[in-house]
Design an enzyme around this catalytic site. Sequence first.
Site, PDB file in Angstrom:
ATOM      1  N   ARG A  37      31.960  36.090   2.544  1.00 31.34           N
ATOM      2  CA  ARG A  37      31.141  34.884   2.675  1.00 31.34           C
ATOM      3  C   ARG A  37      30.330  34.620   1.411  1.00 31.34           C
ATOM      4  O   ARG A  37      30.149  33.461   1.021  1.00 31.34           O
ATOM      5  CB  ARG A  37      30.214  35.006   3.885  1.00 31.34           C
ATOM      6  CG  ARG A  37      30.921  34.792   5.210  1.00 31.34           C
ATOM      7  CD  ARG A  37      29.969  34.800   6.379  1.00 31.34           C
ATOM      8  NE  ARG A  37      30.627  34.338   7.592  1.00 31.34           N
ATOM      9  CZ  ARG A  37      30.055  34.254   8.784  1.00 31.34           C
ATOM     10  NH1 ARG A  37      28.779  34.608   8.907  1.00 31.34           N
ATOM     11  NH2 ARG A  37      30.718  33.817   9.837  1.00 31.34           N
ATOM     12  N   LYS A 198      37.183  36.970  26.434  1.00 32.00           N
ATOM     13  CA  LYS A 198      36.713  36.252  27.622  1.00 32.00           C
ATOM     14  C   LYS A 198      37.117  34.781  27.591  1.00 32.00           C
ATOM     15  O   LYS A 198      37.052  34.132  26.554  1.00 32.00           O
ATOM     16  CB  LYS A 198      35.193  36.376  27.728  1.00 32.00           C
ATOM     17  CG  LYS A 198      34.705  37.807  27.917  1.00 32.00           C
ATOM     18  CD  LYS A 198      33.191  37.862  28.024  1.00 32.00           C
ATOM     19  CE  LYS A 198      32.699  39.295  28.200  1.00 32.00           C
ATOM     20  NZ  LYS A 198      31.219  39.355  28.290  1.00 32.00           N
ATOM     21  N   GLY A 357      35.103  34.460  12.848  1.00 35.16           N
ATOM     22  CA  GLY A 357      34.829  35.739  12.208  1.00 35.16           C
ATOM     23  C   GLY A 357      35.854  36.812  12.473  1.00 35.16           C
ATOM     24  O   GLY A 357      36.256  37.540  11.563  1.00 35.16           O
TER      25      GLY A 357
END
Length: 405
Positions: A37, A198, A357
């Site tokens: 980043r 999830k 990410g």
Amino acid sequence: MKLRTISELGNIAGKYVLLRDDFNTQIVDGKVNDTFRIAQSLPTIRALQEKGARIAILAHLGRPDGVATPKYSLRPVALALGELLGESVPLISDCVGAPAADARKNMQNGDVALLENVRFHAGEEENDSEFAAQLARGFDIFVNDAFSVSHRAHASTVGVTKFLPSFAGELLASEISAIARAMENPTRPLMGIIGSAKLDTKIKVLESLVAKCDVLAICGGLGTTFLLATGKYNFTDMLYKPEYKEVVERILHAAKRRGCKILLPLDKGVGPEYSATAPRTDKPFADITDGDIIMDDGPESVAQYSEAIDGAKTVILNGTLGLAEWQPNWSISSFALARYIARRTQMGKLESIVGGGDAAASATNAGVEADMTYVSTGGGAFLEFIEGKELPGIVALSSTNAVGG
């Protein structure tokens, strides 16, 4: 929406630029563990340096909840940024008040300083107008180059734009362009590959993708949930909830109605316990029992996804196929898929957009980050963008909303 970008800036020699970057990276033993980043921010920083600007960078690290917390100090980031730039980058002890003002007094054209963690102040996440005014004080221009936090209406992404002429940096502008092109006008066939533990966090993304993709692979824990929702399998999984059945049926029905082919896992990598070092066995999905802990998709699943990739022209990858951070046993499929996408990209057969990410880290750890068409720094921002949501930090930079300059 038209953004004003730094390419529109004229003579800014001697001007003070407040630059918002995303340096929220992992710190291990007091050092930055992954400079991805930070490195992504360099083109904008160097472009501003070449224009003679005096640059103070706003950034955050972790979730200090409005309290100055030593473990969330940006000191390791300042050192890493300095090494990448090839010059010393001082860390200023606060992002507002006397420390920031004193830092500006000592700056020369082209200088770069890093302001201490903006989330040390509660006013940041509250988008407090007075705090935003303090951030802007003494600066001439604001540049947002942090796409990954632009889905947050914070003082450093939205509030400060009320006080300064505001522009998009090169990274932010390129992220928006690459993702928008893939979503709005892709070279088809368009394939989406979505992996997650999830379902709750990916419902809107899946609904958006089935409306736009020709093929959608639903992998990892999501794939397990979709298969269990059919009621054809006789084992339980800690991630599955009975109420998911209605959601799954709705998404599958929408995919069928819109002509989007759905791919679900064929096999899984399982272990006897939830552990990074657990021995791995690959099993067809129908052979999994209650004694198996699922931690990855299996090789047959990867082969199925790869075959579909062969027929695609654009691929959007978000998430991983399993616990890719648990190397080497449980990263096998995520790394294999990332490498296959990269290989097709390098052959000129594919445009590949990697976002989030986990997916970005998987591409990096698999050694193929540089071989993808585009790797987004965004996580939540990437997801919300492909859902079709307006991101507050981006809206604030539009030519119709920005403060005049």
